[in-house]
Design a protein around this motif. Sequence first.
Motif, PDB file in Angstrom:
ATOM      1  N   ASP A 138       0.831  -1.212   0.000  1.00  0.00           N
ATOM      2  CA  ASP A 138       0.000   0.000   0.000  1.00  0.00           C
ATOM      3  C   ASP A 138       0.861   1.255   0.000  1.00  0.00           C
ATOM      4  N   LEU A 139       1.919   1.204   0.810  1.00  0.00           N
ATOM      5  CA  LEU A 139       2.808   2.369   0.904  1.00  0.00           C
ATOM      6  C   LEU A 139       3.472   2.643  -0.450  1.00  0.00           C
ATOM      7  N   GLN A 140       3.859   1.557  -1.114  1.00  0.00           N
ATOM      8  CA  GLN A 140       4.455   1.691  -2.450  1.00  0.00           C
ATOM      9  C   GLN A 140       3.460   2.337  -3.408  1.00  0.00           C
ATOM     10  N   LEU A 141       2.194   1.899  -3.288  1.00  0.00           N
ATOM     11  CA  LEU A 141       1.168   2.461  -4.177  1.00  0.00           C
ATOM     12  C   LEU A 141       1.025   3.957  -3.943  1.00  0.00           C
ATOM     13  N   VAL A 142       1.027   4.344  -2.663  1.00  0.00           N
ATOM     14  CA  VAL A 142       0.881   5.772  -2.345  1.00  0.00           C
ATOM     15  C   VAL A 142       2.081   6.554  -2.889  1.00  0.00           C
ATOM     16  N   ARG A 143       3.263   5.965  -2.764  1.00  0.00           N
ATOM     17  CA  ARG A 143       4.453   6.652  -3.291  1.00  0.00           C
ATOM     18  C   ARG A 143       4.376   6.811  -4.805  1.00  0.00           C
ATOM     19  N   ARG A 144       3.843   5.772  -5.440  1.00  0.00           N
ATOM     20  CA  ARG A 144       3.699   5.860  -6.905  1.00  0.00           C
ATOM     21  C   ARG A 144       2.657   6.916  -7.273  1.00  0.00           C
ATOM     22  N   VAL A 145       1.609   6.987  -6.469  1.00  0.00           N
ATOM     23  CA  VAL A 145       0.599   8.033  -6.713  1.00  0.00           C
ATOM     24  C   VAL A 145       1.251   9.403  -6.574  1.00  0.00           C
ATOM     25  N   ALA A 146       2.080   9.551  -5.538  1.00  0.00           N
ATOM     26  CA  ALA A 146       2.763  10.829  -5.317  1.00  0.00           C
ATOM     27  C   ALA A 146       3.657  11.185  -6.502  1.00  0.00           C
ATOM     28  N   ALA A 147       4.165  10.135  -7.160  1.00  0.00           N
ATOM     29  CA  ALA A 147       5.047  10.378  -8.318  1.00  0.00           C
ATOM     30  C   ALA A 147       4.252  10.582  -9.606  1.00  0.00           C
ATOM     31  N   GLY A 148       2.917  10.531  -9.490  1.00  0.00           N
ATOM     32  CA  GLY A 148       2.080  10.809 -10.658  1.00  0.00           C
ATOM     33  C   GLY A 148       1.678   9.590 -11.458  1.00  0.00           C
ATOM     34  N   ASP A 149       1.714   8.411 -10.816  1.00  0.00           N
ATOM     35  CA  ASP A 149       1.362   7.175 -11.516  1.00  0.00           C
ATOM     36  C   ASP A 149      -0.145   6.911 -11.402  1.00  0.00           C
ATOM     37  N   GLU A 150      -0.836   7.028 -12.527  1.00  0.00           N
ATOM     38  CA  GLU A 150      -2.295   6.864 -12.517  1.00  0.00           C
ATOM     39  C   GLU A 150      -2.711   5.430 -12.219  1.00  0.00           C
ATOM     40  N   THR A 151      -1.910   4.463 -12.677  1.00  0.00           N
ATOM     41  CA  THR A 151      -2.292   3.059 -12.432  1.00  0.00           C
ATOM     42  C   THR A 151      -2.258   2.749 -10.934  1.00  0.00           C
ATOM     43  N   ALA A 152      -1.395   3.448 -10.200  1.00  0.00           N
ATOM     44  CA  ALA A 152      -1.330   3.235  -8.753  1.00  0.00           C
ATOM     45  C   ALA A 152      -2.618   3.729  -8.082  1.00  0.00           C
ATOM     46  N   LEU A 153      -3.153   4.827  -8.576  1.00  0.00           N
ATOM     47  CA  LEU A 153      -4.419   5.322  -8.007  1.00  0.00           C
ATOM     48  C   LEU A 153      -5.544   4.337  -8.324  1.00  0.00           C
ATOM     49  N   ARG A 154      -5.498   3.785  -9.528  1.00  0.00           N
ATOM     50  CA  ARG A 154      -6.509   2.779  -9.897  1.00  0.00           C
ATOM     51  C   ARG A 154      -6.380   1.552  -8.992  1.00  0.00           C
ATOM     52  N   ALA A 155      -5.135   1.177  -8.685  1.00  0.00           N
ATOM     53  CA  ALA A 155      -4.917   0.004  -7.828  1.00  0.00           C
ATOM     54  C   ALA A 155      -5.444   0.267  -6.416  1.00  0.00           C
ATOM     55  N   LEU A 156      -5.226   1.458  -5.920  1.00  0.00           N
ATOM     56  CA  LEU A 156      -5.761   1.808  -4.588  1.00  0.00           C
ATOM     57  C   LEU A 156      -7.285   1.767  -4.603  1.00  0.00           C
ATOM     58  N   PHE A 157      -7.831   2.239  -5.700  1.00  0.00           N
ATOM     59  CA  PHE A 157      -9.295   2.236  -5.819  1.00  0.00           C
ATOM     60  C   PHE A 157      -9.812   0.796  -5.858  1.00  0.00           C
ATOM     61  N   ALA A 158      -9.101  -0.056  -6.600  1.00  0.00           N
ATOM     62  CA  ALA A 158      -9.528  -1.456  -6.686  1.00  0.00           C
ATOM     63  C   ALA A 158      -9.480  -2.120  -5.314  1.00  0.00           C
ATOM     64  N   ALA A 159      -8.479  -1.740  -4.529  1.00  0.00           N
ATOM     65  CA  ALA A 159      -8.315  -2.376  -3.212  1.00  0.00           C
ATOM     66  C   ALA A 159      -9.302  -1.818  -2.189  1.00  0.00           C
TER      67      ALA A 159
END
Lengths: 294, 230
Positions: B51-72
């Motif tokens: 989860d923390l990795q996903l948030v870091r990726r979101v912070a870096a502007g990764d849209e797929t990471a936001l989608r993954a957080l939403f899926a979870a």
Amino acid sequence: MGDHSQYIESLPLFVSGTLDDAQRRALENHLTHCSACRSEVALWRQVAYQVADANRNLDAPSIAVERALAEIRGRRKNIVWRAFELVRAQVPLVRGEMWPSSAAVMAIGVIIATIVKEVTILQMLAPMVAAASVAVIYGPENDPALELTLATATSPWKILLARLTIVFGYNLVLALAASGGMLLFLPANLVASLIVGWFGPMTFLCAAALVLALWVNTGNAIAVTYVAWLAQFLPGQEIATDFRLGGMSLFIAFLNAYRQFWSSPPVLVALAVGLVVIAGWLGGRQGQRLTRAA
Amino acid sequence: MNIPLRELSGKASKSRMMQASTIPLNLTAAVSVRRNEEPSLDRSISSVDKDLQLVRRVAAGDETALRALFAAYGQRLFAYAVRLTRNPSVAEDVLQESLVAAWRGAARFRGQGRVVAWLLGIVHHKALNAIRSRSPVLLEEPEELGDDQVPLDEVMAEHEQAALLRVGLESLSLKHRMVLELVFYQGLDLTEVALVCDCPVGTVKSRLSYAKAHLRHIMEQSGLKAEDLE
């Protein structure tokens, strides 16, 4: 009863499954002989079931994430586009003579440096040309249309930053091109050292010129920054000897430290950032004064 | 009375409850019908790291990471928004605003708690703002529940205990319902609930205690005793 009160607050967490193993085992042990807690657990389990049941058929609408991403992209594009538009709008408002004069001085510098095979000339010249250009980017004495510009919705510090970007960027490109020209007779690593040599001073000198131009006036800003920059090239040893200065070693030590300061790009860039913040504040104040006067 | 302890624990009976489709009147059913996507509270280190990795990726502007957080966590976030706003359409807007806020605030998240608690905190804040702008009366304390306020006649016809409890839950104020929601559906511990609600842990405990007393009061009005629940 002591046991009972000790456990009573944990019962909802026991039901929700958030107790750690040790707490859960202790509570299970307590429940075998406490009917009051068992009754509480039964109530909480009913509550838990009802809460869960109410959410059973709720599915997150996937459109929400798509709309959120569309909004994010819209904002991002908006910011970049607005910044680009602002910079572009300020290009015609920068004093026209800045473009050819900076280019001409740099070209002369390249020619001289090439003839005498002395790149220090470029290292000395690049920050001075940039500082003089930056000193004339803002203020009523340099921009007759400033009052008109300030009447727009854009804040003064954004206008200032946009012009700084244009003028500093232009001079940066000129200096890079001039340094690139040195590749004709210098190895690449020396050219890289040359660029590092002027980049820090250029950044700091531009920021200092901007602050002084806003605080005092353009002429003084150029004079002070030039003196500050050129002072490091004073032949300290000769001056101390010729004028028989008493504190000779102290003077030489100061001059060495001063030269060291101009040779520390990270320090110079950090100070430049601080000065630009101050310039933004000064520009904002100046803008308010002008709009009030108008 | 011998109580099968594993039956009492919500954690132990989760898999069975996932299959429950009717209201269990014998109270052997329980808690974890709550999340379709997560069969249990997953607090493993790898999950937290992921989860923390996903948030870091979101912070870096990764849209797929936001989608993954939403899926979870999308379903849980939406459920919480619906519970607070009581309006799926408003909840959808709240969810969207929360995702945008998570995107913008991801760089400031330092892993000081579980990601889901952080996200729920955002939804909580956005939902309360939505309520304030649309129907501030929802945020007000309800009056004490009088004897005549429970429509018992309608209730009795259905499964009595479950229906009474539903009435009781509905009559709780927003701040009490949100604590029950966070504890029993979202699976947060008291500290996390306090963070989401922006209140002290002691307040969370007192809200739980109030909710329990309120529900007991309603049960007792209809002649049900605490022992009847066992």
